[in-house]
Enzyme design. Sequence first.
Site, PDB file in Angstrom:
ATOM      1  N   HIS B  65     -27.710  -9.813 -29.293  1.00 36.16           N
ATOM      2  CA  HIS B  65     -28.205 -11.180 -29.254  1.00 36.16           C
ATOM      3  C   HIS B  65     -29.718 -11.126 -29.030  1.00 36.16           C
ATOM      4  O   HIS B  65     -30.234 -10.153 -28.467  1.00 36.16           O
ATOM      5  CB  HIS B  65     -27.526 -11.961 -28.124  1.00 36.16           C
ATOM      6  CG  HIS B  65     -26.104 -12.352 -28.417  1.00 36.16           C
ATOM      7  ND1 HIS B  65     -25.386 -13.228 -27.634  1.00 36.16           N
ATOM      8  CD2 HIS B  65     -25.285 -11.994 -29.447  1.00 36.16           C
ATOM      9  CE1 HIS B  65     -24.176 -13.387 -28.154  1.00 36.16           C
ATOM     10  NE2 HIS B  65     -24.077 -12.643 -29.242  1.00 36.16           N
ATOM     11  N   GLU B  67     -31.628 -12.598 -26.922  1.00 37.79           N
ATOM     12  CA  GLU B  67     -32.026 -12.429 -25.519  1.00 37.79           C
ATOM     13  C   GLU B  67     -31.950 -10.962 -25.094  1.00 37.79           C
ATOM     14  O   GLU B  67     -32.832 -10.454 -24.395  1.00 37.79           O
ATOM     15  CB  GLU B  67     -31.105 -13.215 -24.578  1.00 37.79           C
ATOM     16  CG  GLU B  67     -31.056 -14.706 -24.803  1.00 37.79           C
ATOM     17  CD  GLU B  67     -29.913 -15.116 -25.727  1.00 37.79           C
ATOM     18  OE1 GLU B  67     -29.743 -14.480 -26.793  1.00 37.79           O
ATOM     19  OE2 GLU B  67     -29.200 -16.074 -25.384  1.00 37.79           O
ATOM     20  N   CYS B  95     -25.231 -17.145 -23.632  1.00 38.31           N
ATOM     21  CA  CYS B  95     -23.803 -16.901 -23.393  1.00 38.31           C
ATOM     22  C   CYS B  95     -23.648 -16.112 -22.082  1.00 38.31           C
ATOM     23  O   CYS B  95     -24.639 -15.751 -21.442  1.00 38.31           O
ATOM     24  CB  CYS B  95     -23.201 -16.109 -24.563  1.00 38.31           C
ATOM     25  SG  CYS B  95     -23.732 -14.373 -24.605  1.00 38.31           S
ATOM     26  N   CYS B  98     -25.502 -12.700 -22.052  1.00 38.17           N
ATOM     27  CA  CYS B  98     -26.961 -12.811 -21.931  1.00 38.17           C
ATOM     28  C   CYS B  98     -27.372 -13.382 -20.574  1.00 38.17           C
ATOM     29  O   CYS B  98     -28.373 -12.948 -20.000  1.00 38.17           O
ATOM     30  CB  CYS B  98     -27.507 -13.649 -23.078  1.00 38.17           C
ATOM     31  SG  CYS B  98     -27.252 -12.850 -24.689  1.00 38.17           S
TER      32      CYS B  98
END
Lengths: 161, 161
Positions: B65, B67, B95, B98
């Site tokens: 992801h 992040e 999420c 993260c």
Amino acid sequence: MTGASRARQGGAMIPLPPPMRRALDAAAEAARAGEVPVGAVVMRGDSVIAVAANSPRALHDPTAHAEMLAIRAAAAALGDDRLQDCDLWVTLEPCAMCAGAIAHARLRRLFYAASDPKGGAVEHGPRLFAQPTCHHRPDVYPAIGEAEAARLLRDFFAARR
Amino acid sequence: MTGASRARQGGAMIPLPPPMRRALDAAAEAARAGEVPVGAVVMRGDSVIAVAANSPRALHDPTAHAEMLAIRAAAAALGDDRLQDCDLWVTLEPCAMCAGAIAHARLRRLFYAASDPKGGAVEHGPRLFAQPTCHHRPDVYPAIGEAEAARLLRDFFAARR
């Protein structure tokens, strides 16, 4: 000295499923490197796809928990961002970050050793796989090799006090 | 075409803090690469430490992801597994994975654009930073650049239907 030989030296040698034996050996390796002793293994059937030791300090990477490294290595090895037919074996109850990664990777089964009331996110804290918004829930098998995993952690933190 | 020029073409140009502008441009870049459009930036004061676009498919990495990639790149750049004096700017509510990484990295502030009722873990689902076991809570600033971030996501998924 491997985790296996340490367990033997400690007296009772508890037979463990081979993937958890590998994960415990990786945890012992993390301890020797000065990292919190956690190890993880990704299996597909009887094949070891990836083994990793917790390494955030050595790698200067706050995400470098054993589970994350094993998942990333397995996905790279298989050339797929999903590990649908794979299982994860880890020596400590996964935290929220790692439980989230397990769901993203669609891992089929999660086997873990020691519980983690402070940082765990499977049977403690946010209990991530029980959240209504969780999009994938692995089958979860806790407490496999718990005593040895907990002892590694206890010894590690005791030596640092 | 950059995210900035797209916003201008779209009519009203909403002035945004420069780090969110960078994050939105990274999100647009992810969309062009066929990835869910999310972008992230790590700042230390006024300095950009890392910029990343969501890339799980291209990298064969379920943890990739925006992040996570930005946090890892920033920690590598600074040679430290903690980013205590850094802020994270991201185009979508993080999420659980993260949000967990944000806590592990000890990021000071989290700025995000669009809310994510399905996958978000800050104001939705497990609300990770509100959990009693959460060991670090950044200051959270939602809804900065929300309209543009949401439009990027809507357009991306509409084009795939």
